[in-house]
Design a protein around this motif. Structure first.
Motif, PDB file in Angstrom:
ATOM      1  N   ILE A 164      83.582  25.525  48.800  1.00 22.22           N
ATOM      2  CA  ILE A 164      82.147  25.174  48.839  1.00 22.22           C
ATOM      3  C   ILE A 164      81.339  26.362  49.352  1.00 22.22           C
ATOM      4  O   ILE A 164      80.358  26.199  50.068  1.00 22.22           O
ATOM      5  CB  ILE A 164      81.922  23.931  49.725  1.00 22.22           C
ATOM      6  CG1 ILE A 164      82.418  24.182  51.172  1.00 22.22           C
ATOM      7  CG2 ILE A 164      82.576  22.688  49.143  1.00 22.22           C
ATOM      8  CD1 ILE A 164      81.783  23.266  52.209  1.00 22.22           C
ATOM      9  N   CYS A 171      90.727  23.980  57.398  1.00 18.58           N
ATOM     10  CA  CYS A 171      89.575  23.333  56.764  1.00 18.58           C
ATOM     11  C   CYS A 171      89.981  22.745  55.406  1.00 18.58           C
ATOM     12  O   CYS A 171      90.620  23.422  54.601  1.00 18.58           O
ATOM     13  CB  CYS A 171      88.455  24.349  56.579  1.00 18.58           C
ATOM     14  SG  CYS A 171      87.034  23.636  55.734  1.00 18.58           S
ATOM     15  N   ILE A 205      84.583  23.371  64.361  1.00 16.57           N
ATOM     16  CA  ILE A 205      83.344  23.324  63.574  1.00 16.57           C
ATOM     17  C   ILE A 205      82.742  21.936  63.696  1.00 16.57           C
ATOM     18  O   ILE A 205      83.423  20.921  63.495  1.00 16.57           O
ATOM     19  CB  ILE A 205      83.588  23.691  62.095  1.00 16.57           C
ATOM     20  CG1 ILE A 205      84.098  25.132  62.009  1.00 16.57           C
ATOM     21  CG2 ILE A 205      82.300  23.534  61.275  1.00 16.57           C
ATOM     22  CD1 ILE A 205      84.350  25.627  60.613  1.00 16.57           C
ATOM     23  N   CYS A 229      79.683  28.328  59.434  1.00 18.78           N
ATOM     24  CA  CYS A 229      80.556  29.261  58.711  1.00 18.78           C
ATOM     25  C   CYS A 229      79.743  30.469  58.240  1.00 18.78           C
ATOM     26  O   CYS A 229      80.205  31.609  58.325  1.00 18.78           O
ATOM     27  CB  CYS A 229      81.170  28.576  57.495  1.00 18.78           C
ATOM     28  SG  CYS A 229      81.973  27.018  57.872  1.00 18.78           S
ATOM     29  N   LEU A 237      80.472  19.233  57.998  1.00 13.26           N
ATOM     30  CA  LEU A 237      81.900  19.433  58.260  1.00 13.26           C
ATOM     31  C   LEU A 237      82.179  19.344  59.757  1.00 13.26           C
ATOM     32  O   LEU A 237      81.541  20.028  60.560  1.00 13.26           O
ATOM     33  CB  LEU A 237      82.309  20.824  57.743  1.00 13.26           C
ATOM     34  CG  LEU A 237      83.720  21.296  58.077  1.00 13.26           C
ATOM     35  CD1 LEU A 237      84.764  20.419  57.381  1.00 13.26           C
ATOM     36  CD2 LEU A 237      83.910  22.758  57.661  1.00 13.26           C
ATOM     37  N   CYS A 245      86.974  29.677  49.964  1.00 12.81           N
ATOM     38  CA  CYS A 245      86.203  28.489  50.340  1.00 12.81           C
ATOM     39  C   CYS A 245      85.707  27.806  49.067  1.00 12.81           C
ATOM     40  O   CYS A 245      84.972  28.404  48.273  1.00 12.81           O
ATOM     41  CB  CYS A 245      85.027  28.908  51.207  1.00 12.81           C
ATOM     42  SG  CYS A 245      83.947  27.523  51.612  1.00 12.81           S
ATOM     43  N   ASN A 256      88.269  22.440  52.930  1.00 11.29           N
ATOM     44  CA  ASN A 256      87.598  23.165  51.843  1.00 11.29           C
ATOM     45  C   ASN A 256      88.265  24.496  51.507  1.00 11.29           C
ATOM     46  O   ASN A 256      87.844  25.187  50.585  1.00 11.29           O
ATOM     47  CB  ASN A 256      86.130  23.418  52.218  1.00 11.29           C
ATOM     48  CG  ASN A 256      85.367  22.136  52.418  1.00 11.29           C
ATOM     49  OD1 ASN A 256      85.470  21.212  51.615  1.00 11.29           O
ATOM     50  ND2 ASN A 256      84.627  22.050  53.514  1.00 11.29           N
ATOM     51  N   LEU A 257      89.283  24.850  52.261  1.00 12.30           N
ATOM     52  CA  LEU A 257      89.981  26.115  52.003  1.00 12.30           C
ATOM     53  C   LEU A 257      91.003  25.866  50.896  1.00 12.30           C
ATOM     54  O   LEU A 257      91.911  25.037  51.044  1.00 12.30           O
ATOM     55  CB  LEU A 257      90.673  26.555  53.293  1.00 12.30           C
ATOM     56  CG  LEU A 257      91.239  27.962  53.352  1.00 12.30           C
ATOM     57  CD1 LEU A 257      90.139  29.005  53.148  1.00 12.30           C
ATOM     58  CD2 LEU A 257      91.917  28.182  54.704  1.00 12.30           C
ATOM     59  N   ARG A 270      78.414  26.208  52.093  1.00  7.94           N
ATOM     60  CA  ARG A 270      79.181  26.057  53.329  1.00  7.94           C
ATOM     61  C   ARG A 270      78.226  25.870  54.516  1.00  7.94           C
ATOM     62  O   ARG A 270      77.079  26.337  54.472  1.00  7.94           O
ATOM     63  CB  ARG A 270      80.103  27.266  53.534  1.00  7.94           C
ATOM     64  CG  ARG A 270      79.406  28.578  53.799  1.00  7.94           C
ATOM     65  CD  ARG A 270      80.354  29.731  53.553  1.00  7.94           C
ATOM     66  NE  ARG A 270      79.796  31.032  53.923  1.00  7.94           N
ATOM     67  CZ  ARG A 270      78.888  31.703  53.235  1.00  7.94           C
ATOM     68  NH1 ARG A 270      78.366  31.195  52.130  1.00  7.94           N
ATOM     69  NH2 ARG A 270      78.469  32.892  53.642  1.00  7.94           N
ATOM     70  N   PRO A 271      78.710  25.203  55.557  1.00  5.34           N
ATOM     71  CA  PRO A 271      77.836  24.946  56.707  1.00  5.34           C
ATOM     72  C   PRO A 271      77.313  26.228  57.351  1.00  5.34           C
ATOM     73  O   PRO A 271      77.945  27.289  57.266  1.00  5.34           O
ATOM     74  CB  PRO A 271      78.762  24.217  57.688  1.00  5.34           C
ATOM     75  CG  PRO A 271      79.877  23.684  56.874  1.00  5.34           C
ATOM     76  CD  PRO A 271      80.044  24.615  55.720  1.00  5.34           C
ATOM     77  N   CYS A 311      88.767  29.920  59.358  1.00 10.40           N
ATOM     78  CA  CYS A 311      88.667  28.633  58.646  1.00 10.40           C
ATOM     79  C   CYS A 311      89.688  27.620  59.184  1.00 10.40           C
ATOM     80  O   CYS A 311      89.615  26.439  58.853  1.00 10.40           O
ATOM     81  CB  CYS A 311      88.867  28.829  57.149  1.00 10.40           C
ATOM     82  SG  CYS A 311      87.581  29.866  56.417  1.00 10.40           S
TER      83      CYS A 311
HETATM   84  S1  SF4 Z   1      83.952  28.860  55.165  1.00  8.20           S
HETATM   85 FE1  SF4 Z   1      84.512  27.136  53.821  1.00  8.20          FE
HETATM   86  S2  SF4 Z   1      86.742  26.969  54.036  1.00  8.20           S
HETATM   87 FE2  SF4 Z   1      86.009  28.177  55.772  1.00  8.20          FE
HETATM   88  S3  SF4 Z   1      85.667  26.684  57.423  1.00  8.20           S
HETATM   89 FE3  SF4 Z   1      83.723  26.950  56.342  1.00  8.20          FE
HETATM   90  S4  SF4 Z   1      83.695  25.324  54.823  1.00  8.20           S
HETATM   91 FE4  SF4 Z   1      85.803  25.562  55.504  1.00  8.20          FE
END
Ligand code: SF4
Ligand code: SF4
Length: 184
Positions: free
Chosen positions: A45, A34, A21, A53, A26, A43, A36-37, A49-50, A16
């Motif tokens: 989201i 990230c 990415i 990921c 994202l 995470c 979002n971490l 998540r994308p 992450c």
């Molecule tokens: S899993 Fe979540 S926290 Fe990790 S890089 Fe992807 S969006 Fe970010």
């Protein structure tokens, strides 16, 4: 490739932070944590998540022969499955990018044995040294350089080649990392 049963990320959040990415939802450069971490290493989201990921599993989670000490936050090494760009003579989809998150990770005692085992079984290996944020990490094909040492079962020579490679990578002039520059 199936996950090793029971092997979970636990407290590791390396990918992450360390992966580049580039998704609609994202965009972040390698080395950037990230957003979002959350503070607990989860995470925020996760459900949405994308795909980048969702699809990513590091080599440690996919390789039963690697011990728990290989977990990337412990070893300082993240193994990234490499699905394209292998040299001629190596099967596509079998490569491994060995990313050293810090130079000292080269001293991880289980690394030379794993490299030797992969070279013997014709797994194409690429050694990468983490770059400062904003620069593309330098990477080099490993197999041809260590084949002699592996054949002779000469661990010291293998380590010496790896050290020379890292020295060479550390001296490379690095290109800027931009979105669209696809570092792997
Ligand atoms: S899993 Fe979540 S926290 Fe990790 S890089 Fe992807 S969006 Fe970010
Ligand atoms: S690097 Fe591997 S072990 Fe660490 S969080 Fe990512 S997938 Fe999990």
């Amino acid at each position: 490739m199936p996950l090793v049963p029971g092997r979970v990320c636990g407290g590791c959040t390396v990918c992450c932070s360390e992966l580049h990415i580039e998704a609609a939802e994202l965009k972040k450069l390698a080395g950037v944590r990230c957003p979002n971490l959350d503070g607990g290493g989860l995470c925020a989201i996760y459900a949405t998540r994308p795909g980048t990921c969702r699809d990513f599993e590091c080599g440690w989670k996919l390789t039963a022969t690697l011990s728990d000490a290989w977990r990337p936050d412990r070893s300082g090494i993240v193994l990234i499955p490499k699905t394209k760009g292998n040299p001629p003579g190596f099967q596509e989809g079998t490569g491994v990018q060995i990313v050293l998150l810090r130079r000292e990770a080269l001293g991880f005692p289980e690394l030379p044995g794993a490299v030797a085992a992969w070279v013997r079984t014709r797994v194409p290996l690429f050694l990468t040294l983490k770059a400062p944020v904003g620069l593309l990490a330098a990477s080099a094909f490993l197999n041809t350089l260590v084949e002699g040492a592996v054949r002779r079962q000469d661990r010291a020579a293998l380590i010496q080649v790896l050290e020379e490679m890292v020295e060479g990578l550390s001296r490379r002039k690095l290109e800027p990392a931009t979105f669209g520059s696809a570092p792997r």
